[in-house]
Design a protein around this motif. Structure first.
Motif, PDB file in Angstrom:
ATOM      1  N   ALA A 141      48.634  75.146  40.194  1.00 13.94           N
ATOM      2  CA  ALA A 141      47.243  74.720  40.170  1.00 13.94           C
ATOM      3  C   ALA A 141      46.467  75.406  41.292  1.00 13.94           C
ATOM      4  N   GLY A 145      43.151  77.864  41.400  1.00 13.01           N
ATOM      5  CA  GLY A 145      41.961  77.392  42.103  1.00 13.01           C
ATOM      6  C   GLY A 145      41.788  75.901  42.262  1.00 13.01           C
ATOM      7  N   ALA A 146      42.796  75.081  41.905  1.00 15.84           N
ATOM      8  CA  ALA A 146      42.642  73.638  42.060  1.00 15.84           C
ATOM      9  C   ALA A 146      43.484  73.180  43.247  1.00 15.84           C
ATOM     10  N   THR A 148      43.342  70.310  45.178  1.00 19.41           N
ATOM     11  CA  THR A 148      43.681  68.898  45.388  1.00 19.41           C
ATOM     12  C   THR A 148      45.066  68.582  44.831  1.00 19.41           C
ATOM     13  N   VAL A 149      45.357  69.123  43.627  1.00 23.46           N
ATOM     14  CA  VAL A 149      46.632  68.842  42.982  1.00 23.46           C
ATOM     15  C   VAL A 149      47.787  69.235  43.884  1.00 23.46           C
ATOM     16  N   CYS A 208      47.138  63.489  38.609  1.00 31.07           N
ATOM     17  CA  CYS A 208      47.131  64.959  38.617  1.00 31.07           C
ATOM     18  C   CYS A 208      46.689  65.495  37.262  1.00 31.07           C
ATOM     19  N   LEU A 211      43.077  65.502  36.637  1.00 33.07           N
ATOM     20  CA  LEU A 211      42.336  66.578  37.295  1.00 33.07           C
ATOM     21  C   LEU A 211      42.437  67.887  36.524  1.00 33.07           C
ATOM     22  N   LEU A 212      43.518  68.050  35.752  1.00 33.04           N
ATOM     23  CA  LEU A 212      43.754  69.369  35.156  1.00 33.04           C
ATOM     24  C   LEU A 212      43.508  69.422  33.651  1.00 33.04           C
ATOM     25  N   ASN A 215      40.065  69.941  32.640  1.00 35.55           N
ATOM     26  CA  ASN A 215      39.321  70.766  33.578  1.00 35.55           C
ATOM     27  C   ASN A 215      39.055  72.122  32.938  1.00 35.55           C
ATOM     28  N   PHE A 218      40.436  75.255  34.741  1.00 40.30           N
ATOM     29  CA  PHE A 218      41.900  75.366  34.637  1.00 40.30           C
ATOM     30  C   PHE A 218      42.310  75.829  33.243  1.00 40.30           C
TER      31      PHE A 218
END
Lengths: 413, 168
Positions: A141, A145-146, A148-149, A208, A211-212, A215, A218
């Motif tokens: 992730a 570019g993610a 937080t994960v 998690c 978030l993805l 997204n 993503f």
């Protein structure tokens, strides 16, 4: 394009005009070196890329930057002495490596661990699968570019490492297993900690996923990127989650059940697409299946010894060594010269988080392996990189490398 | 399954099978190295056997006068969920084995590794380079006569000229 060039050359030749074809006259093709010191290659993988503008025309992976000669080292020590070296191969799942190696050695000696030890092995195996996939999910992730994960996954992994600390005494390089069992019994405190973790973990994983999964950034970075078909994947020898993401249902836990996997109910997640997104979904589902397996194992965990009583193969119990003559002799012999396996050759493979990890042992009847070959999944998975990379843009490189989850400690041995 | 494999193979390659053995439930078939590509192709394409997945290729150094090396092929059949081990013996005087990259592309790196570690050459291999050791390294580390500590001077340190040390 090439046909056109051929036609032009042919027509010029017909008119007796000498023609010379200069491919790439504007010099747009470029050779780019990625790694070995590059954050996106997850270790010391080096790639030499041939680029046409931003598109990858060809890729050549270079290995060997972490080659420590594990196979040569193995030939010069007893079977048990090699155990700590297996921790350092796939350093994200040391317990899986311990299990794979010990199962191969046990097969050679012809002994089997007691039921309780086998259940403990399965529990720890699945926990290390979760921890390995968590590192993968976090870094994957982050690569696209993610950020937080990444933090969340490492927080969860920290909990698993604390459990390993409780069970084995160390967080990371565990060396927990022994020939014919495990080093020490699992405590009630550790079982309590594992229960607490598996009750809580699905919720955290869901966070998690939230978030993805929807997204847009993503999904657009991974959907349809790095596609490998079923036939190609089999031909190039992909294994593990990468193979199952291409629609091949091959999992050694089902195909060749080892330990107590045939007594446990679980599914094998298979996706057909073969792209980075499918590989992501396969690993997510695998973590959920692992939670299921751990829960069943804790329910079924039998009582009994955790190490086989096989004096010719493995160390006797410490209390017996102090009080009995025979055991003292066996302990002395095994410590100094190793056990006495029969002459022969065995291969045993397990389903590691990365794929099929196998150990091929040729024995000449002494306590040292004559030859020990490690069939590491990352090695064959990296072999598929050129296939995956061709035709993609350079920005997809990090997503594709991340999605196949290579660990160089294992690929380089 | 075991009997079927042996029967099908001996129908076609009767003179090329040297030895069939079983240890701990694993079937090992030793064949002549000249026929390895044909046998692999047959094992892969025969619909009832279909060994379509190449797991591993590795070398073994037995350190003896005749047939010093062996190349071991580890196959898996996705359809039958069955493992098979093929083995060919290679003499030190002529360490060349036909490459099976035409049968499975996965053989590419495994053969490169075997070449790197044992010096066994694979004829017909598309890209036979060293894979772990430096390109100009002169020795084969997994041979039994290579010392565990390595050979001093064989890998130059940064800023150091390469020292030539005679073999033996």
């Amino acid at each position: 394009m090439e046909e056109k060039i051929d036609k032009v050359v042919e027509s010029l030749n017909r008119r007796n005009i000498e023609a010379e074809v200069r491919k790439d006259p504007l010099g747009t093709e470029m050779i780019l070196n990625v790694g070995p010191q590059h954050p996106a290659t997850h270790g010391v993988l080096r790639l030499v890329l041939k680029l046409d503008g931003e598109y990858i025309v060809d890729a050549v992976p270079e290995l060997g930057y972490l080659h420590r000669g594990k196979e040569k080292i193995a030939e010069n020590m007893t079977f048990l002495e090699f155990l700590p070296h297996t921790d350092r191969m796939d350093y994200l799942a040391p317990l899986s490596n311990n299990t794979a190696y010990m199962l191969a050695v046990e097969k050679l000696f012809g002994i089997e661990a007691p039921k309780r030890a086998q259940y403990i092995r399965v529990i720890l195996n699945e926990l290390s699968r979760i921890s390995s996939h968590l590192v993968w999910l976090g870094t994957f992730a982050m690569d696209v570019g993610a950020l937080t994960v990444f933090m969340w996954c490492f927080r969860e992994r920290e909990k698993i490492l604390s459990i390993f600390d409780l069970v084995t005494g160390v967080r990371f390089t565990t060396s927990y297993e022994r020939i014919g069992g495990v080093a020490q019994d699992i405590t009630d405190e550790a079982i309590h900690a594992i229960k607490g973790f598996i009750d809580n973990f699905p919720k955290e994983l869901e966070q998690c996923e939230k978030l993805l999964n929807k997204n847009r950034i993503f999904i657009e970075r991974v959907d349809g990127i790095g596609v490998i078909t079923k036939e190609q994947a089999i031909d190039i020898g992909l294994s593990g989650p990468n193979l199952r993401a291409s629609g091949v249902s091959r999992d050694l836990r089902k195909d060749e059940p080892y330990l107590v996997y045939n007594e446990i109910d679980f599914d094998i997640p298979v996706y057909e697409e073969g792209d980075c997104l499918a590989r992501y979904y396969v690993r997510l589902d695998e973590m959920k299946e692992s939670v299921k397996i751990v829960r069943q194992c804790i329910e079924k965990l039998p009582s009994g010894p955790v190490k086989a009583d096989e004096p010719k193969a493995t160390h006797p119990k410490k209390e017996k060594i102090y009080t009995k003559m025979e055991e003292l002799i066996h302990d002395f012999i095994i410590t100094n010269f190793g056990g006495t396996p029969p002459v022969g050759e065995v291969y045993h493979a397990v389903e590691n988080p990365k794929g099929e990890l196998g150990f091929y042992i040729v024995s000449d009847g002494t306590g040292y392996p004559w030859r020990l070959k490690v069939r590491s999944p990352s090695f064959t998975n990296i072999q598929a990189l050129p296939l995956l990379l061709k035709g993609h843009m350079i920005a997809d490189l990090v997503a594709i490398i991340g999605s196949i989850d290579p660990v160089m400690g294992e690929a380089d041995k | 399954m075991k009997d079927k494999i042996i029967e099908k193979l001996s129908n076609l390659f009767k003179d090329d099978i040297i030895e069939v053995s079983e240890f701990r439930g694993e079937l090992t078939i030793v064949v002549k190295k000249e026929k390895i590509v044909d046998i692999c192709k047959f094992l892969k394409e025969e619909p009832e056997l279909s060994f379509d997945y190449l797991v591993d290729i590795c070398g073994v150094d037995y350190y003896r006068e005749k047939d010093r090396f062996a190349v071991v092929y580890n196959l898996w059949s996705l359809k039958n969920k069955f493992r098979l081990r093929l083995k060919v013996y290679v003499d030190e005087s002529e360490p060349v084995v036909p490459s099976v990259t035409s049968v499975w592309s996965a053989a590419n790196w495994h053969e490169r590794e075997t070449f790197d570690m044992f010096g066994i050459k694979f004829s017909g291999h598309p890209d036979l380079r060293r894979i772990y050791m430096p390109e100009d390294f002169e020795y084969y580390p997994l041979r039994k006569d290579f010392p565990l500590q390595g050979i001093p001077g064989s890998i130059p340190l940064p800023g150091q000229e390469k020292v030539k040390i005679q073999r033996g």
